[in-house]
Scaffold this motif. Sequence first.
Motif: not given
Length: 148
Positions: A11-16, A18-30, A51-52
């Motif tokens: 899903a991380f690679y899918d986010a990159v 497709t440029g899906d910032v929301d998906l990327m953010a959902s994949l990382w520990v805060d 994330l930035r």
Amino acid sequence: MSDTALAVHRAFYDAVETGDVDLMASLWVDHPRVSCVHPGAAPLRGTSAVLRSWTVLMAQVSYIQFFLTDVDVTTLPIGAQEPTTAVIVCTENILSGEGMSSPEAFAGGKALCTSILVRDLSGGRTAGDWKFWSRHASPIAEMRMETD
């Protein structure tokens, strides 16, 4: 267990791609100790900085596709029924349209990547989900042997 960690990894690679910032953010520990090392760059610390960096990268790349090979997953503790950590090492074979002379031309490259995913133990709605804790990618130099 490793199948779900691999699904988050993909899903991380899918986010990159497709440029899906929301998906990327959902994949990382805060967390302020989260880290990411992009090829040739200094380490980034903290979820916001990580994330930035991905948001900027995705905004600057019109096309990118990853073909993952040599994927290896180790879960920790070794042999645990419910592991809390997954270490995923792979080769990223990257196809990109950036920096080429025409829109039809593509560039390629390879990177060796190590990702550390942990189970979200926050107790919230994502409890038990795998999340990225750290990621480090290094370019693989192509060695060319000259023949006489």
